[in-house]
Motif scaffolding. Sequence first.
Motif, PDB file in Angstrom:
ATOM      1  N   ALA A   1     -43.208 128.521 -24.677  1.00  0.00           N
ATOM      2  CA  ALA A   1     -42.136 129.302 -25.279  1.00  0.00           C
ATOM      3  C   ALA A   1     -40.997 129.407 -24.272  1.00  0.00           C
ATOM      4  N   VAL A   2     -39.788 129.514 -24.780  1.00  0.00           N
ATOM      5  CA  VAL A   2     -38.604 129.663 -23.941  1.00  0.00           C
ATOM      6  C   VAL A   2     -37.856 130.904 -24.411  1.00  0.00           C
ATOM      7  N   THR A   3     -37.493 131.771 -23.457  1.00  0.00           N
ATOM      8  CA  THR A   3     -36.779 133.001 -23.795  1.00  0.00           C
ATOM      9  C   THR A   3     -35.562 133.163 -22.897  1.00  0.00           C
ATOM     10  N   GLY A   4     -34.621 133.953 -23.368  1.00  0.00           N
ATOM     11  CA  GLY A   4     -33.453 134.308 -22.571  1.00  0.00           C
ATOM     12  C   GLY A   4     -33.147 135.765 -22.789  1.00  0.00           C
ATOM     13  N   GLY A   5     -32.370 136.343 -21.892  1.00  0.00           N
ATOM     14  CA  GLY A   5     -32.135 137.757 -22.057  1.00  0.00           C
ATOM     15  C   GLY A   5     -30.902 138.284 -21.373  1.00  0.00           C
ATOM     16  N   TRP A   6     -30.905 139.597 -21.202  1.00  0.00           N
ATOM     17  CA  TRP A   6     -29.772 140.337 -20.655  1.00  0.00           C
ATOM     18  C   TRP A   6     -29.510 140.005 -19.194  1.00  0.00           C
ATOM     19  N   ASP A   7     -30.505 139.445 -18.493  1.00  0.00           N
ATOM     20  CA  ASP A   7     -30.324 139.168 -17.069  1.00  0.00           C
ATOM     21  C   ASP A   7     -29.720 137.781 -16.808  1.00  0.00           C
ATOM     22  N   ASP A   8     -29.208 137.129 -17.853  1.00  0.00           N
ATOM     23  CA  ASP A   8     -28.528 135.829 -17.755  1.00  0.00           C
ATOM     24  C   ASP A   8     -29.455 134.682 -17.384  1.00  0.00           C
ATOM     25  N   THR A   9     -30.766 134.878 -17.465  1.00  0.00           N
ATOM     26  CA  THR A   9     -31.699 133.816 -17.110  1.00  0.00           C
ATOM     27  C   THR A   9     -32.452 133.322 -18.339  1.00  0.00           C
ATOM     28  N   VAL A  10     -33.035 132.141 -18.173  1.00  0.00           N
ATOM     29  CA  VAL A  10     -33.888 131.533 -19.186  1.00  0.00           C
ATOM     30  C   VAL A  10     -35.267 131.392 -18.553  1.00  0.00           C
ATOM     31  N   ARG A  11     -36.293 131.761 -19.296  1.00  0.00           N
ATOM     32  CA  ARG A  11     -37.653 131.700 -18.754  1.00  0.00           C
ATOM     33  C   ARG A  11     -38.537 130.860 -19.673  1.00  0.00           C
ATOM     34  N   VAL A  12     -39.405 130.068 -19.049  1.00  0.00           N
ATOM     35  CA  VAL A  12     -40.364 129.239 -19.765  1.00  0.00           C
ATOM     36  C   VAL A  12     -41.734 129.875 -19.582  1.00  0.00           C
ATOM     37  N   TRP A  13     -42.493 129.969 -20.693  1.00  0.00           N
ATOM     38  CA  TRP A  13     -43.778 130.670 -20.673  1.00  0.00           C
ATOM     39  C   TRP A  13     -44.907 129.761 -21.139  1.00  0.00           C
ATOM     40  N   ASP A  14     -46.063 129.921 -20.523  1.00  0.00           N
ATOM     41  CA  ASP A  14     -47.294 129.285 -20.992  1.00  0.00           C
ATOM     42  C   ASP A  14     -47.923 130.257 -21.985  1.00  0.00           C
ATOM     43  N   ALA A  46     -34.410 122.502 -23.726  1.00  0.00           N
ATOM     44  CA  ALA A  46     -33.994 123.758 -24.347  1.00  0.00           C
ATOM     45  C   ALA A  46     -32.473 123.782 -24.361  1.00  0.00           C
ATOM     46  N   VAL A  47     -31.912 124.159 -25.485  1.00  0.00           N
ATOM     47  CA  VAL A  47     -30.471 124.334 -25.621  1.00  0.00           C
ATOM     48  C   VAL A  47     -30.230 125.828 -25.681  1.00  0.00           C
ATOM     49  N   ILE A  48     -29.376 126.322 -24.786  1.00  0.00           N
ATOM     50  CA  ILE A  48     -29.175 127.759 -24.627  1.00  0.00           C
ATOM     51  C   ILE A  48     -27.715 128.118 -24.862  1.00  0.00           C
ATOM     52  N   CYS A  49     -27.462 129.044 -25.790  1.00  0.00           N
ATOM     53  CA  CYS A  49     -26.125 129.625 -25.969  1.00  0.00           C
ATOM     54  C   CYS A  49     -26.048 130.880 -25.116  1.00  0.00           C
ATOM     55  N   SER A  50     -24.889 131.078 -24.496  1.00  0.00           N
ATOM     56  CA  SER A  50     -24.703 132.263 -23.660  1.00  0.00           C
ATOM     57  C   SER A  50     -23.375 132.928 -23.995  1.00  0.00           C
ATOM     58  N   THR A  54     -20.632 129.197 -22.867  1.00  0.00           N
ATOM     59  CA  THR A  54     -21.190 127.870 -22.663  1.00  0.00           C
ATOM     60  C   THR A  54     -22.473 127.676 -23.458  1.00  0.00           C
ATOM     61  N   VAL A  55     -22.786 126.410 -23.671  1.00  0.00           N
ATOM     62  CA  VAL A  55     -24.095 125.985 -24.157  1.00  0.00           C
ATOM     63  C   VAL A  55     -24.625 125.049 -23.088  1.00  0.00           C
ATOM     64  N   ARG A  56     -25.842 125.302 -22.633  1.00  0.00           N
ATOM     65  CA  ARG A  56     -26.436 124.464 -21.596  1.00  0.00           C
ATOM     66  C   ARG A  56     -27.719 123.835 -22.110  1.00  0.00           C
ATOM     67  N   VAL A  57     -27.920 122.599 -21.723  1.00  0.00           N
ATOM     68  CA  VAL A  57     -29.125 121.863 -22.081  1.00  0.00           C
ATOM     69  C   VAL A  57     -29.969 121.723 -20.818  1.00  0.00           C
ATOM     70  N   TRP A  58     -31.202 122.208 -20.896  1.00  0.00           N
ATOM     71  CA  TRP A  58     -32.105 122.213 -19.746  1.00  0.00           C
ATOM     72  C   TRP A  58     -33.274 121.273 -19.992  1.00  0.00           C
ATOM     73  N   ASP A  59     -33.635 120.480 -18.985  1.00  0.00           N
ATOM     74  CA  ASP A  59     -34.854 119.668 -18.999  1.00  0.00           C
ATOM     75  C   ASP A  59     -35.996 120.626 -18.672  1.00  0.00           C
ATOM     76  N   LEU A  60     -36.926 120.816 -19.595  1.00  0.00           N
ATOM     77  CA  LEU A  60     -37.986 121.801 -19.389  1.00  0.00           C
ATOM     78  C   LEU A  60     -39.070 121.321 -18.428  1.00  0.00           C
ATOM     79  N   ARG A  61     -39.179 120.033 -18.211  1.00  0.00           N
ATOM     80  CA  ARG A  61     -40.164 119.537 -17.232  1.00  0.00           C
ATOM     81  C   ARG A  61     -39.692 119.771 -15.803  1.00  0.00           C
TER      82      ARG A  61
END
Length: 106
Positions: A1-14, A46-50, A54-61
């Motif tokens: 799972a991928v989440t984002g939040g108020w702290d301006d970060t994106v987190r990947v979860w197992d 993951a494609v992230i709107c902020s 910006t929209v950023r595309v992240w390689d999750l590996r």
Amino acid sequence: AVTGGWDDTVRVWDLASGRQVGAPLTGHTGTVSAVACTVLDGTPVAVICSNDGTVRVWDLRSGKLVQSLIAPSCRVAAFTGDGGLVLTLGSDVAVLRRTQGRTVSR
């Protein structure tokens, strides 16, 4: 799972363990407002709107930034069945499609 939040970060979860995978993905300077994930050319991304416009595309590996786009007022990100990226930009909707390894707007 991928989440984002108020702290301006994106987190990947197992999901099996409930633990965060790696360090947070950083670089946004505004709250994360939307997350969409897919596999492009065999790579999970993951494609992230902020709220930083910006929209950023992240390689999750690798956790590396692949691409950054200017996209003011992006609140929703999703993918079409054929791999197009759908973004809301204020009251407009943009569908981006890849052609020969490049992203183009339609």
